[in-house]
Design a protein around this motif. Structure first.
Motif, PDB file in Angstrom:
ATOM      1  N   LEU A 124       0.842  -1.191   0.000  1.00  0.00           N
ATOM      2  CA  LEU A 124       0.000   0.000   0.000  1.00  0.00           C
ATOM      3  C   LEU A 124       0.873   1.236   0.000  1.00  0.00           C
ATOM      4  O   LEU A 124       1.926   1.253   0.630  1.00  0.00           O
ATOM      5  N   LYS A 165      -3.813   1.504  -8.203  1.00  0.00           N
ATOM      6  CA  LYS A 165      -5.263   1.691  -8.127  1.00  0.00           C
ATOM      7  C   LYS A 165      -5.626   2.400  -6.823  1.00  0.00           C
ATOM      8  O   LYS A 165      -5.166   2.025  -5.747  1.00  0.00           O
ATOM      9  N   LYS A 166      -6.474   3.449  -6.936  1.00  0.00           N
ATOM     10  CA  LYS A 166      -6.927   4.178  -5.748  1.00  0.00           C
ATOM     11  C   LYS A 166      -7.807   3.275  -4.895  1.00  0.00           C
ATOM     12  O   LYS A 166      -8.664   2.550  -5.398  1.00  0.00           O
ATOM     13  N   LEU A 167      -7.589   3.330  -3.590  1.00  0.00           N
ATOM     14  CA  LEU A 167      -8.369   2.563  -2.621  1.00  0.00           C
ATOM     15  C   LEU A 167      -9.242   3.542  -1.838  1.00  0.00           C
ATOM     16  O   LEU A 167      -8.950   3.883  -0.694  1.00  0.00           O
ATOM     17  N   TRP A 185      -4.905   6.392  -0.401  1.00  0.00           N
ATOM     18  CA  TRP A 185      -4.135   5.162  -0.537  1.00  0.00           C
ATOM     19  C   TRP A 185      -4.274   4.555  -1.918  1.00  0.00           C
ATOM     20  O   TRP A 185      -5.306   4.681  -2.562  1.00  0.00           O
ATOM     21  N   ARG A 186      -3.204   3.855  -2.333  1.00  0.00           N
ATOM     22  CA  ARG A 186      -3.189   3.108  -3.601  1.00  0.00           C
ATOM     23  C   ARG A 186      -2.587   1.737  -3.335  1.00  0.00           C
ATOM     24  O   ARG A 186      -1.764   1.578  -2.440  1.00  0.00           O
ATOM     25  N   ASN A 187      -2.975   0.764  -4.162  1.00  0.00           N
ATOM     26  CA  ASN A 187      -2.356  -0.558  -4.057  1.00  0.00           C
ATOM     27  C   ASN A 187      -1.096  -0.599  -4.916  1.00  0.00           C
ATOM     28  O   ASN A 187      -0.703   0.410  -5.515  1.00  0.00           O
TER      29      ASN A 187
END
Length: 181
Positions: A70, A84-86, A78-80
């Protein structure tokens, strides 16, 4: 300069080893966990922080199990590992690993509370060993500056006293962990 510390779970069955380094770009922590109690797993992690103490990256790997990376901008976005946006995790500035006392150090150091002061924060809670993610509202109250804090889940489901050393590293987490090195 790096510092190595080690904790034992309250039941004496689990252990965690951490190497912590304060660098110009922020805190860097590398750790390894061997669980105790009912869950039997081993895991490793690396957490890096922005200069202001907010988490910039957290990578966790359960041996023979899931892995998680993360990244955060320091403002709760946060992004993975794929970028990708979380959005479901928005608002958290800290991570909280269910199996580690280390992650309590992050808000204790970042908040810099004086005796009698309290702060509510939102953390990105990582449950071991499956690495499920959720947001968790927490309250830290400074009982003795630089030494003792009351940790509470805002929903009232958990409370404990946490003692720390001069670096903010946990020495005793009532009922869960004790420092042995």
């Amino acid at each position: 300069m790096a510092e190595a510390v080690r904790w034992q779970s309250w039941d004496g069955m689990g252990v965690e080893h951490l190497v912590l380094a304060d660098r110009a770009g922020g805190l860097v922590a590398e750790g390894a966990l061997l669980s105790g109690g009912d869950a039997h797993f081993a895991a490793s992690y690396e957490v890096t922080c922005h200069p202001d103490g907010t988490v910039s990256r957290a990578h966790v790997s359960v041996t023979g199990g899931p892995k998680l990376t993360l990244q955060s901008d320091g403002d709760g976005k946060w992004r993975n590992s794929d970028g990708k946006k979380l959005t479901a995790l928005a608002g958290a500035l800290d991570v909280d690993f269910s199996a580690s006392p280390f992650t309590n150090t992050l808000p204790i150091r970042r908040l810099g509370l004086a005796a009698g002061e309290a702060a509510e924060i939102t953390t990105l809670y990582v449950r071991f060993p499956d690495l499920d993610l959720s947001l968790d509202r927490q309250r830290y109250t400074c009982v003795e500056a630089g030494r003792r804090y009351r940790y509470q889940s805002v929903d009232g489901s958990f409370e404990a006293m946490i003692d720390v050393d001069q670096q903010g590293l946990v020495t005793l987490y009532e009922g869960l962990f004790r420092r042995i090195l």
